[in-house]
Design an enzyme around this catalytic site. Structure first.
Site, PDB file in Angstrom:
ATOM      1  N   LYS A 135       0.811  -1.223   0.000  1.00  0.00           N
ATOM      2  CA  LYS A 135       0.000   0.000   0.000  1.00  0.00           C
ATOM      3  C   LYS A 135       0.848   1.278   0.000  1.00  0.00           C
ATOM      4  O   LYS A 135       0.536   2.220  -0.717  1.00  0.00           O
ATOM      5  CB  LYS A 135      -0.973   0.006   1.181  1.00  0.00           C
ATOM      6  CG  LYS A 135      -0.287  -0.071   2.532  1.00  0.00           C
ATOM      7  CD  LYS A 135      -1.240   0.000   3.706  1.00  0.00           C
ATOM      8  CE  LYS A 135      -0.427  -0.127   4.985  1.00  0.00           C
ATOM      9  NZ  LYS A 135      -1.138  -0.221   6.195  1.00  0.00           N
ATOM     10  N   GLY A 209      23.222   3.333  10.369  1.00  0.00           N
ATOM     11  CA  GLY A 209      21.997   3.004   9.625  1.00  0.00           C
ATOM     12  C   GLY A 209      22.087   1.559   9.171  1.00  0.00           C
ATOM     13  O   GLY A 209      21.684   1.202   8.068  1.00  0.00           O
ATOM     14  N   ASP A 232      21.473   2.135  14.667  1.00  0.00           N
ATOM     15  CA  ASP A 232      20.276   2.504  13.888  1.00  0.00           C
ATOM     16  C   ASP A 232      19.241   3.103  14.831  1.00  0.00           C
ATOM     17  O   ASP A 232      19.481   3.224  16.044  1.00  0.00           O
ATOM     18  CB  ASP A 232      19.709   1.275  13.144  1.00  0.00           C
ATOM     19  CG  ASP A 232      18.957   1.670  11.867  1.00  0.00           C
ATOM     20  OD1 ASP A 232      17.939   2.386  11.970  1.00  0.00           O
ATOM     21  OD2 ASP A 232      19.376   1.267  10.767  1.00  0.00           O
ATOM     22  N   MET A 253      21.661   9.198  14.017  1.00  0.00           N
ATOM     23  CA  MET A 253      22.974   9.420  13.388  1.00  0.00           C
ATOM     24  C   MET A 253      23.247  10.896  13.086  1.00  0.00           C
ATOM     25  O   MET A 253      24.391  11.280  12.874  1.00  0.00           O
ATOM     26  CB  MET A 253      23.082   8.588  12.104  1.00  0.00           C
ATOM     27  CG  MET A 253      22.102   8.969  11.028  1.00  0.00           C
ATOM     28  SD  MET A 253      22.115   7.760   9.700  1.00  0.00           S
ATOM     29  CE  MET A 253      20.875   8.446   8.604  1.00  0.00           C
ATOM     30  N   LYS A 266      25.847   1.586   4.262  1.00  0.00           N
ATOM     31  CA  LYS A 266      25.377   0.974   3.009  1.00  0.00           C
ATOM     32  C   LYS A 266      23.941   1.423   2.773  1.00  0.00           C
ATOM     33  O   LYS A 266      23.068   1.219   3.603  1.00  0.00           O
ATOM     34  CB  LYS A 266      25.451  -0.543   3.070  1.00  0.00           C
ATOM     35  CG  LYS A 266      24.980  -1.160   1.778  1.00  0.00           C
ATOM     36  CD  LYS A 266      25.163  -2.654   1.779  1.00  0.00           C
ATOM     37  CE  LYS A 266      24.034  -3.297   1.045  1.00  0.00           C
ATOM     38  NZ  LYS A 266      22.758  -3.211   1.780  1.00  0.00           N
ATOM     39  N   HIS A 270      22.020   7.515   0.157  1.00  0.00           N
ATOM     40  CA  HIS A 270      21.059   7.700  -0.947  1.00  0.00           C
ATOM     41  C   HIS A 270      19.676   8.157  -0.457  1.00  0.00           C
ATOM     42  O   HIS A 270      18.857   8.590  -1.250  1.00  0.00           O
ATOM     43  CB  HIS A 270      20.954   6.429  -1.813  1.00  0.00           C
ATOM     44  CG  HIS A 270      20.246   5.264  -1.176  1.00  0.00           C
ATOM     45  ND1 HIS A 270      20.178   4.029  -1.776  1.00  0.00           N
ATOM     46  CD2 HIS A 270      19.579   5.130   0.001  1.00  0.00           C
ATOM     47  CE1 HIS A 270      19.491   3.205  -1.001  1.00  0.00           C
ATOM     48  NE2 HIS A 270      19.125   3.846   0.079  1.00  0.00           N
TER      49      HIS A 270
HETATM   50  C1  SAM Z   1      17.906   1.972   3.221  1.00  0.00           C
HETATM   51  S1  SAM Z   1      18.102   1.415   4.860  1.00  0.00           S
HETATM   52  C2  SAM Z   1      19.697   0.629   4.784  1.00  0.00           C
HETATM   53  C3  SAM Z   1      19.885  -0.393   5.869  1.00  0.00           C
HETATM   54  C4  SAM Z   1      21.245  -1.103   5.865  1.00  0.00           C
HETATM   55  N1  SAM Z   1      22.349  -0.181   5.819  1.00  0.00           N
HETATM   56  C5  SAM Z   1      21.349  -2.067   4.710  1.00  0.00           C
HETATM   57  O1  SAM Z   1      22.157  -1.867   3.825  1.00  0.00           O
HETATM   58  O2  SAM Z   1      20.598  -3.044   4.701  1.00  0.00           O
HETATM   59  C6  SAM Z   1      18.485   2.928   5.719  1.00  0.00           C
HETATM   60  C7  SAM Z   1      18.652   2.737   7.210  1.00  0.00           C
HETATM   61  O3  SAM Z   1      18.948   4.013   7.805  1.00  0.00           O
HETATM   62  C8  SAM Z   1      18.307   4.046   9.069  1.00  0.00           C
HETATM   63  N2  SAM Z   1      18.134   5.429   9.548  1.00  0.00           N
HETATM   64  C9  SAM Z   1      17.326   6.386   9.025  1.00  0.00           C
HETATM   65  N3  SAM Z   1      17.416   7.516   9.748  1.00  0.00           N
HETATM   66  C10 SAM Z   1      18.302   7.270  10.744  1.00  0.00           C
HETATM   67  C11 SAM Z   1      18.812   8.059  11.826  1.00  0.00           C
HETATM   68  N4  SAM Z   1      18.425   9.326  11.991  1.00  0.00           N
HETATM   69  N5  SAM Z   1      19.707   7.488  12.667  1.00  0.00           N
HETATM   70  C12 SAM Z   1      20.103   6.201  12.505  1.00  0.00           C
HETATM   71  N6  SAM Z   1      19.660   5.405  11.489  1.00  0.00           N
HETATM   72  C13 SAM Z   1      18.767   5.940  10.624  1.00  0.00           C
HETATM   73  C14 SAM Z   1      16.978   3.370   8.778  1.00  0.00           C
HETATM   74  O4  SAM Z   1      16.307   2.967   9.958  1.00  0.00           O
HETATM   75  C15 SAM Z   1      17.415   2.205   7.895  1.00  0.00           C
HETATM   76  O5  SAM Z   1      17.713   1.058   8.640  1.00  0.00           O
END
Ligand code: SAM
Length: 338
Positions: A135, A209, A232, A253, A266, A270
């Protein structure tokens, strides 16, 4: 005269090919929806089990006999769906003639199709397929036209929040997203670790993250001298996978991250625009020792789109990401920032 006839005929062929390609693109949405139904019905498992014994394919009648249905039309519906998957090389298909002299199709799993079944590590591309038809994503598509004309970004227009705020309020989707990331990460990081030597001799890595900790689990199992910190948001860390050598820490972060010799990202940069990335990299800089380093794994958006499968996959994902985060992408050449 002869050469003008040849030119006419080759331009007719080209026009025909173009029309066919356009027709194909206009109806391409049948594929993911059909694949999802086939997965939901467990048809790939049925076919895979049969593929373990020669001839490696299973007749449509045998497939349907394993479904909990009395619908007399099930045979024809299933056959239709499987034919579509066969034409996209997800399945193989043969015609077989039974003892009664009647012919029917039989299906097997192709080398591509097996990635939609869980492998020995329990991973497949099914969560990715599912989430892109969920959704939140489907709703966002409805706003892309408005976003193009009026600005803003789809997720905010549809739900009033960006993705990570949405996930903080929806445990089921958050779990689904984390699982999806973890699975995608397993495929990608296994390839990265085969080629990247930069973790040799390193003793500490913080994965910023890092999701539920899949990156670090793979990094530490290949480089057991590393002590890992998976960092995270709290809603993600609560579902983190316990792993020897990896500590899970919750936080933001953009405020502060744990200190370590290597800071790893990783698919994090983006998600954010230049200003946020700059803010994040400053926080990283403060957390690094003098000879520390930052390692980032990201897909590079091609400057000029090629028609190969890597470019197609990157650009297909990029447009989905844009709807959730409104990031205007950086290409390899900084001056090309749009
Ligand atoms: C696209 S995911 C990538 C997850 C992991 N690095 C991977 O490659 O599987 C982006 C990650 O950034 C984390 N994230 C977003 N905002 C954040 C913040 N302010 N502090 C820490 N982590 C954050 C999200 O919770 C998520 O797990």
């Amino acid at each position: 005269m002869g050469s003008s006839q040849q030119n006419d005929s080759s331009s007719n062929h080209e026009e025909e090919a173009d029309i066919l390609q356009a027709m194909h693109l206009a109806s391409i949405s049948s594929l993911p929806f059909t694949l999802k139904v086939v997965v939901d019905l467990g048809l790939l498992e049925i076919i895979a089990k049969a593929a373990d014994t020669p001839p490696g394919t299973v007749s449509i009648a045998d497939i349907v006999s394993k479904l909990p249905t009395n619908n007399p039309n099930a045979h024809s519906i299933v056959d239709r769906m499987l034919k579509l998957l066969a034409t996209h090389s997800i399945l193989t298909c043969n015609q077989i003639t039974g003892q009664d002299g009647l012919t029917q199709r039989s299906y097997g799993l192709s080398s591509v199709g097996k990635y939609f079944l869980q492998n020995k590590d329990g991973v497949s591309f099914v969560p990715m397929l599912r989430i892109l038809l969920e959704k939140y994503v489907v709703e966002c598509w409805k706003f892309l036209k408005d976003v193009t004309l009026e600005g803003g970004f789809s997720c905010k227009k549809a739900f009033g929040k960006h993705l990570f705020e949405l996930l903080a309020d929806d445990d089921d989707m958050s779990e689904c997203f984390n699982r999806l990331m973890s699975i995608d990460t397993t495929f990608t990081m296994n390839q990265v670790l085969k080629n990247y030597k930069g973790f040799e001799g390193v003793s500490q890595v913080v994965d910023v993250g890092g999701g539920v900790g899949t990156n670090l689990k793979l990094i530490v199992s290949k480089h057991p001298q590393i002590r890992g910190i998976n960092f995270d948001l709290p809603q993600v860390i609560k579902d983190a996978i316990p792993c020897p050598g990896v500590e899970h820490i919750a936080g933001d972060m953009f405020m502060e991250i744990p200190k370590a010799e290597v800071i790893f990202f990783k698919w994090v940069l983006h998600d954010w625009g230049d200003d946020q990335c700059l803010k994040l990299l400053k926080v990283c800089y403060d957390a690094l020792p003098k000879n520390g380093k930052n390692v980032s794994v990201e897909a590079i958006i091609p400057e000029v789109p090629e028609t190969d499968i890597i470019s197609k996959t990157i650009l297909e994902r990029d447009i989905v990401l844009f709807q959730f985060f409104q990031v205007l992408k950086r290409g390899p050449n900084k001056s090309s920032r749009h």
